[in-house]
Design an enzyme around this catalytic site. Structure first.
Site, mmCIF file in Angstrom:
data_model
loop_
_atom_site.group_PDB
_atom_site.id
_atom_site.type_symbol
_atom_site.label_atom_id
_atom_site.label_comp_id
_atom_site.label_asym_id
_atom_site.label_seq_id
_atom_site.Cartn_x
_atom_site.Cartn_y
_atom_site.Cartn_z
ATOM 1 N NE ARG A 95 -4.011 0.121 1.787
ATOM 2 C CZ ARG A 95 -4.975 0.589 2.591
ATOM 3 N NH1 ARG A 95 -5.102 0.120 3.820
ATOM 4 N NH2 ARG A 95 -5.793 1.538 2.175
ATOM 5 C CG ASP A 241 -3.446 6.569 6.183
ATOM 6 O OD1 ASP A 241 -4.537 7.019 6.563
ATOM 7 O OD2 ASP A 241 -3.161 5.361 6.171
HETATM 8 O O1 MRU Z 1 -7.632 2.364 4.208
HETATM 9 P P1 MRU Z 1 -7.378 2.266 5.681
HETATM 10 O O2 MRU Z 1 -8.491 1.628 6.438
HETATM 11 O O3 MRU Z 1 -6.032 1.651 5.985
HETATM 12 O O4 MRU Z 1 -7.297 3.782 6.160
HETATM 13 C C1 MRU Z 1 -7.043 4.054 7.513
HETATM 14 C C2 MRU Z 1 -7.055 5.500 7.824
HETATM 15 O O5 MRU Z 1 -7.209 6.344 6.977
HETATM 16 C C3 MRU Z 1 -6.778 5.877 9.244
HETATM 17 O O6 MRU Z 1 -7.470 7.028 9.586
HETATM 18 C C4 MRU Z 1 -5.275 6.115 9.410
HETATM 19 O O7 MRU Z 1 -4.529 5.031 8.935
HETATM 20 C C5 MRU Z 1 -4.907 6.352 10.817
HETATM 21 S S1 MRU Z 1 -5.075 4.869 11.761
HETATM 22 C C6 MRU Z 1 -4.517 5.129 13.325
#
Ligand code: MRU
Length: 353
Positions: A95, A241
């Site tokens: 990812r 992220d």
């Molecule tokens: O696509 P995801 O479910 O991995 O996205 C997660 C998020 O956007 C969260 O808000 C982010 O990773 C922070 S998690 C502590």
């Protein structure tokens, strides 16, 4: 009022050479762990959302490196390090947006650089991955306390996606702040966006809050404007992220819209993230790579078509909130109010070496 801190869920475990991940695609219907001994399968688990959330992705990748070291030791031919490097490249390709993935792999790379044999690499990588997991939980507890202290009691909070125990080693970032604020009597209830298309809010955040007996009401993202206008919500609290050097913040798609709505309605906007989510090498939000996911995730729901046949979909997984819309970034090393390049540089300089 001070309640015990609710903290019961652990999504990542490593025991006797096997990595166990709580399969987040099955929640809330079923809490089932999958077992992994193969680093390639771990990369696929990250890509396919068995495990998700920036810190959890990083920690999982670190344990993927542990499995790669064990596999290289079993092979007993060729260079152990070359084999581990191949696995690390696969993990890195899983990812693109969550910088914690690359932070964790860099940290593991430095550990491996100091190892002279596969035996050494197995022991050192396991110790490093376990430390990463333990440090993450401790960082979240600290962020929880710092973030909760910003919240004046008496109103609700709104959160987006899932930033809880499931998205981290445990306790959570934004949801950790919410857990701490709830335990300290500072929030009346939690509103959670359902978070299309993966429904992290409806499936995961609501599940965590129900487990911990924290009152939660779900809303469709489209209801957020009316909720924020109602005056019920004091803070919007989200995770991240990747935070660029100037404070621009990539998070789950829809976060940017919430930040605009919060500003329009005079509601404070908090980003809670460990310093491993700050990417000082990325100048601003425009340079953050945004993952595009399959169209089917929007056109279908739980495998069933929900859109007109022939329609296409646009499915970016994240968006970027400009730093100017953020009231505070909360890290385990302190709170940055009104984040910008200068204040984040000051935080960086103050970090322990
Ligand atoms: O696509 P995801 O479910 O991995 O996205 C997660 C998020 O956007 C969260 O808000 C982010 O990773 C922070 S998690 C502590």
């Amino acid at each position: 009022m001070n309640l015990p801190l609710p903290d019961t869920i652990r999504p990542i475990r490593f025991r006797d050479g096997t990595l166990y991940l709580l399969d987040q695609r099955r929640l809330p219907v079923e809490a089932r762990e999958n077992a992994y001994t193969d680093p390639q399968a771990v990369a696929a688990a990250i890509r396919d959302m068995v495990v998700r959330g920036a810190p959890a992705i990083g920690i999982t990748a670190a344990f993927g490196v542990v499995l790669a070291c064990a596999a290289a030791r079993r092979q007993q031919e060729g260079s152990w390090r070359a084999q581990v490097d191949v696995a690390m490249a696969e993990l890195a390709a899983s990812r693109p947006t969550a910088v914690n993935l690359f932070w964790a792999l860099d940290r593991m790379r430095r550990i491996l650089d100091a190892c002279a044999s596969a035996d050494q690499a197995c022991a050192a990588s396991l110790a490093a991955a376990q430390a990463m997991l333990d440090e993450d939980i401790a960082a979240n507890r600290r962020m929880g306390a710092l973030g909760a202290a910003l919240i004046a009691p008496g109103r609700a909070v709104l959160t987006h996606c899932n930033t809880g125990s499931l998205a981290t080693g445990g306790f959570g970032t934004a949801l950790g702040v919410i857990r701490s604020a709830w335990a300290g009597g500072r929030v009346t209830e939690v509103f959670a966006d359902e978070t299309r298309p993966w429904l992290q809010g409806a499936r995961l955040t609501a599940w965590e809050l129900v487990q911990d007996k924290i009152p939660v009401r779900l809303l469709c993202e489209g209801a957020a404007a009316s909720l924020l206008r109602s005056g019920e919500v004091g803070w919007v609290i989200v995770g991240a992220d990747r935070i660029a050097a100037n404070g621009d913040t990539a998070n789950k798609i829809g976060t940017y819209g919430l930040a605009i709505l919060a500003r329009e309605h005079g509601v404070d906007f908090m980003v809670a993230a460990p310093v491993s989510t700050i990417d000082f090498a990325t100048d601003d939000g425009a340079a953050i790579p945004i993952e595009t996911r399959p169209e089917s995730e929007v056109l279908e729901l739980a495998g069933q078509p929900v859109a007109a046949r022939g329609a296409r979909a646009w499915n970016p997984a994240f968006d970027v909130t400009p730093a100017g819309l953020i009231t505070a970034i909360v890290t385990e090393h302190g709170v940055v109010r009104h984040p910008d390049r200068e204040s984040l540089t000051a935080l960086r300089r103050a970090l322990p070496r």
